[in-house]
Enzyme design. Structure first.
Site, PDB file in Angstrom:
ATOM      1  N   LYS A   1       0.833  -1.204   0.000  1.00 10.93           N
ATOM      2  CA  LYS A   1       0.000   0.000   0.000  1.00 10.93           C
ATOM      3  C   LYS A   1       0.864   1.248   0.000  1.00 10.93           C
ATOM      4  CE  LYS A   1      -3.187  -1.394   3.282  1.00 10.93           C
ATOM      5  NZ  LYS A   1      -3.756  -1.193   4.613  1.00 10.93           N
TER       6      LYS A   1
ATOM      7  N   ARG B   1     -14.543  -3.196  11.038  1.00 11.92           N
ATOM      8  CA  ARG B   1     -14.352  -2.634   9.696  1.00 11.92           C
ATOM      9  C   ARG B   1     -14.991  -3.639   8.738  1.00 11.92           C
ATOM     10  NH1 ARG B   1      -8.493  -1.028   7.401  1.00 11.92           N
ATOM     11  NH2 ARG B   1      -8.576  -3.166   6.633  1.00 11.92           N
TER      12      ARG B   1
HETATM   13  C1  LIG Z   1      -3.367  -2.372   5.363  1.00 13.89           C
HETATM   14  C2  LIG Z   1      -3.837  -3.734   5.485  1.00 13.89           C
HETATM   15  C3  LIG Z   1      -2.968  -4.754   5.896  1.00 13.89           C
HETATM   16  C4  LIG Z   1      -1.551  -4.464   6.323  1.00 13.89           C
HETATM   17  O1  LIG Z   1      -1.537  -3.827   7.565  1.00 13.89           O
HETATM   18  P1  LIG Z   1      -0.197  -3.533   8.352  1.00 13.89           P
HETATM   19  O2  LIG Z   1      -0.642  -3.100   9.677  1.00 13.89           O
HETATM   20  O3  LIG Z   1       0.527  -2.462   7.602  1.00 13.89           O
HETATM   21  O4  LIG Z   1       0.590  -4.792   8.392  1.00 13.89           O
HETATM   22  C5  LIG Z   1      -3.463  -6.032   5.939  1.00 13.89           C
HETATM   23  N1  LIG Z   1      -4.740  -6.323   5.600  1.00 13.89           N
HETATM   24  C6  LIG Z   1      -5.598  -5.385   5.213  1.00 13.89           C
HETATM   25  C7  LIG Z   1      -6.996  -5.785   4.864  1.00 13.89           C
HETATM   26  C8  LIG Z   1      -5.181  -4.063   5.140  1.00 13.89           C
HETATM   27  O5  LIG Z   1      -6.064  -3.119   4.741  1.00 13.89           O
END
Ligand SMILES: *Cc1c(COP(=O)(O)O)cnc(C)c1O
Length: 364
Positions: free
Chosen positions: A35, A134
């Site tokens: 991301k 969420r």
């Molecule tokens: C952003 C995200 C992750 C990664 O999260 P981190 O805390 O950066 O490891 C994993 N799964 C989903 C669904 C996300 O949106």
């Protein structure tokens, strides 16, 4: 050009290796979450390569635009869309990604139609909401029914189930909620008569559980972004040490444009700042301060920055300015100096998205 974001690919490779080996020892595979940028999209490829060198084969991103760009730039490995897909992006999803996280039956039906149209099989991980509120299905009955339908759809492969914790609701992953995920996975397995490939137990915030050896045995997948890229949350927020993790992969540099002694408490009647908020200020008398050419437009909130010079404190800032208290700085600071800051994940993400920040790869 400043501000400049320096990225250490060796550091990302190192953290990929540390995290993937830690997890591999407990039978857990990692999807590396990349991301980040629109403005500097080419960085995906070096970062993806660094992750791969560090032993991570599967990548995840939350945006189709990024995934399409990665394919355009020639990335051939497995990619997972980690945000629940929009109905309007299903054609691209099937074409450019291998699998996705899902929670809506209607979306799955349309996804199946699209996969059949393109004569492809698209992998699906059903998301379960274990209290973080969420994405994900809450009710067991709805989950079982969705899994059953998914299993019947010829264009979809039900890979497994997963959950997301520690995002909106700030819920801690533990034996209880992840144990519930495993229990639900086993109920689905009993219903469909085969084992699921993936039981995805969350993101970086699940790593402490793994370090402590408390992760339920059948959890076999995590999606990790921060823990590999930035590497600071586990040590600094969770107070859990993962030996060998580097925390300096991203450093932002900014130039000092004003150096003066000023009052620490504003003069006159305090009303609202540039963002409509009424802040409070501590009166510490007159202090030496540096103004740097780095503001909210570059990094979002300035409190996501940690100055590398000891004794320097970030006081705040506005769109284009950062204000530092340098009264107790352990090094001399001059007008025109370039100051470096470590970033937390949010500031890193903002800076990589900002078209006013230039990006450079660091050698070490
Ligand atoms: C952003 C995200 C992750 C990664 O999260 P981190 O805390 O950066 O490891 C994993 N799964 C989903 C669904 C996300 O949106």
């Amino acid at each position: 050009m400043y501000p400049k974001l320096q990225i250490s690919l060796k550091g990302i490779e190192n953290n990929s290796r540390v995290v993937s080996e830690l997890c591999k020892n407990q039978g857990i595979a990692i999807t590396g979450v990349v991301k980040s940028s629109n403005s500097y999209e080419e960085s995906y490829i070096p970062i993806a390569k660094a992750m791969k060198k560090g032993g991570i084969e599967s990548l995840g991103d939350s945006r189709m635009k990024t995934i399409m760009r990665m394919r355009e730039l020639g990335y051939k490995g497995e990619i997972m869309l980690i945000r629940i897909p929009m109905i309007s992006e299903l054609e691209d999803l099937v074409r450019y990604a291998d699998c996705s996280l899902n929670s809506e039956r209607k979306t799955l039906e349309l996804l199946n139609q699209e996969a059949l149209k393109q004569r492809k099989s698209h992998g699906v991980v059903l998301m379960v909401d274990l209290g973080d509120l969420r994405e994900g299905i809450e009710e067991e009955e709805e989950l079982m029914e969705t899994a059953r339908l998914c299993e019947e759809m010829e264009g979809l492969e039900l890979l497994g189930i997963g959950t997301n914790l520690g995002c909106y609701g700030a819920i801690v992953p533990d034996e209880k909620n992840l144990g519930r995920l495993v229990e639900l996975a086993e109920k689905i397995e009993a219903m469909i008569g085969r084992r699921l490939k993936i039981i995805s137990g969350g993101a970086t915030s699940t790593l402490p559980l793994i370090v402590e050896g408390r992760c339920p045995e059948r959890i076999n997948h995590l999606r990790v972004g921060e823990g590999i890229l930035v590497g600071r949350d586990i040590a600094e927020i969770w107070q859990v040490d993962i030996p060998g993790i580097r925390k300096d992969n991203y450093i932002i540099q900014a130039q000092v444009i004003e150096l003066k002694e000023k009052f620490s408490h504003p003069l006159g009647r305090i009303f609202v700042d540039a963002f409509g908020k009424t802040p409070t200020y501590e009166d510490r008398g007159r202090r030496k301060r540096a103004l740097v050419a780095l503001g909210k437009r570059d990094v979002g909130d300035l409190d996501g920055l940690t100055p590398l010079i000891e004794g320097v404190e970030v006081m705040g800032g506005s769109s284009d300015h950062g204000i530092l208290d340098i009264e107790d700085a352990k090094e001399e600071i001059n007008l025109g100096d370039i100051l470096s800051f470590n970033l937390y994940y949010g500031a890193m993400m903002n800076s990589i998205e900002s078209c006013s920040v230039s990006i450079e790869y660091r050698e070490d």
